[in-house]
Write a protein that holds these residues in place. Sequence first.
Motif, short mmCIF file in Angstrom:
data_model
loop_
_atom_site.label_atom_id
_atom_site.label_comp_id
_atom_site.label_asym_id
_atom_site.label_seq_id
_atom_site.Cartn_x
_atom_site.Cartn_y
_atom_site.Cartn_z
N PHE A 102 11.17 0.98 61.79
CA PHE A 102 10.62 1.29 60.74
C PHE A 102 10.47 -0.26 60.02
CE2 PHE A 102 10.98 1.91 56.08
CZ PHE A 102 9.68 2.64 55.73
N ASN B 275 7.84 -2.54 61.46
CA ASN B 275 6.42 -1.88 61.24
C ASN B 275 6.13 -2.13 59.76
OD1 ASN B 275 6.25 -1.43 63.96
ND2 ASN B 275 7.17 0.73 63.58
N ASN B 276 6.91 -2.05 58.69
CA ASN B 276 6.82 -2.06 57.44
C ASN B 276 7.24 -3.22 56.76
OD1 ASN B 276 5.46 0.68 56.82
ND2 ASN B 276 7.06 1.19 58.18
N TYR B 277 7.57 -4.21 57.34
CA TYR B 277 8.53 -5.54 56.98
C TYR B 277 7.71 -6.02 55.61
CZ TYR B 277 11.01 -9.86 56.74
OH TYR B 277 12.02 -10.60 56.49
N THR C 262 5.49 -4.48 53.37
CA THR C 262 5.84 -3.80 52.02
C THR C 262 7.45 -3.70 51.73
OG1 THR C 262 4.11 -2.33 52.99
CG2 THR C 262 5.65 -1.40 51.46
#
Length: 438
Positions: free
Chosen positions: A78, A81-83, A85
């Motif tokens: 997670f 994939n969302n670093y 953000t």
Amino acid sequence: MNSNTLLEKLDKILSPIGVKVGNQRHLKAISSGMMMTLPLIVVGSLFLIVANPPVNPELVDPSTANIFMKFMLSWKEFAVNNYQTLTTPYNLTMGIVGMMSAFAIAYCLAGEYKMKSAMSGLIATAMFLMICAPSIDGAISTSYLGADGLFVAIIIGLVTVEITRFVEIRGWQLKFPDTVPPAVTAFVNSLLPLLLNIIVLYGLNILVITNTGVGVPETITKILTPALSIVDNIWGYIAIITFSNVLWILGVNGTSIIFPIVFALGIQNTGLNAELVAQGQDPTIAMNLQMFRYAIMGGAGNTIGLTLLMMRSKSTHLKSLGRLGIVPGICGINEPIIFGAPIVFNPILAIPFIVTPIVTVGLGYLVQVMGFVTPGYMVDPSFTPFFAQAYLSAMDFRNVLFVFALVLIGTVIYYPFFKVYEKNMLAQENGSNSQSIA
């Protein structure tokens, strides 16, 4: 010599220096200004930890992992994939600490002079952005908005106020009738100080660009960046780590300056150790990535021991700061301690801040050479708790025991200096309380 005698001698030598430095208005403004940014630094640091979970997927088999490790792997996926953000709160807090510090330092120094604090802060912010983040094709560079631009922020925060004060002392201001709104008067009288600041500071930046091809922040970085050739031996390594920590004392992010050098060397030598292990041999190169980890346990200056001491301090300020800083410190993030204690421009805490990494790096080299711990042959994840990094570097629990021993040693080194500083802080707090009651 017993501990009480040592504390008394240190107190006699360091306390007058600390008091004198603490009362110097420019250094006081730097300290107070950095304290203003502390909540943003702490919260931003927590999000950096969230975005970098302490697990290496390459070392874990999902098919045989337990529930906890599966959770860690899911968290890692997670985070990857969302670093962007997840790191936005960090980028817009710690990532702009230089810009915020320019405002805050100017604000505090203007307050010391009984000048208009808010306007002084705005002028400093504008000058900082002109010099450290000029707009090119509608976009600005963020490279020096954070800690990398802190040294420039300190200089700008102080100099802009002095230039404005120069104008005020000479009476170069217009006086309007009482019928003119104060806001209009403040607006008109802020034009000349702002213009003079642009001419002096931005003019200097243009002059530097003309002669070097780069601006003031880049020029300072080039001057401070040492050569790679000196660090592939223990004495050179200690020298460059010490150089980095001296820069931190002056408000410069020394770690960011030496990081490309020490990290490149660490990765290279860790890779050579990995090749030895792959061939069935023992890793033998001591100057691996773990040497850098020994130098920054708890962050630059090995402040994990200091943070533990602060958690049990009699000083309300130090105790609160220690409790706020312990979780980020375990993961190697100690800006809250450096700027909050503060350690920057602090002659008392500066001594153990410089000495402790020299001791831990020296001991780290010795125990590897003597075979008491296994030299690192795996690249461990950044922002992982220091004890987890120690284990992941060589899959050896002896390495974990050693880093805990270093924490104890660091605590002992910091202790006498901490007690002297704590005494000064208690005197300040008691004095503030007395004034409040009066």
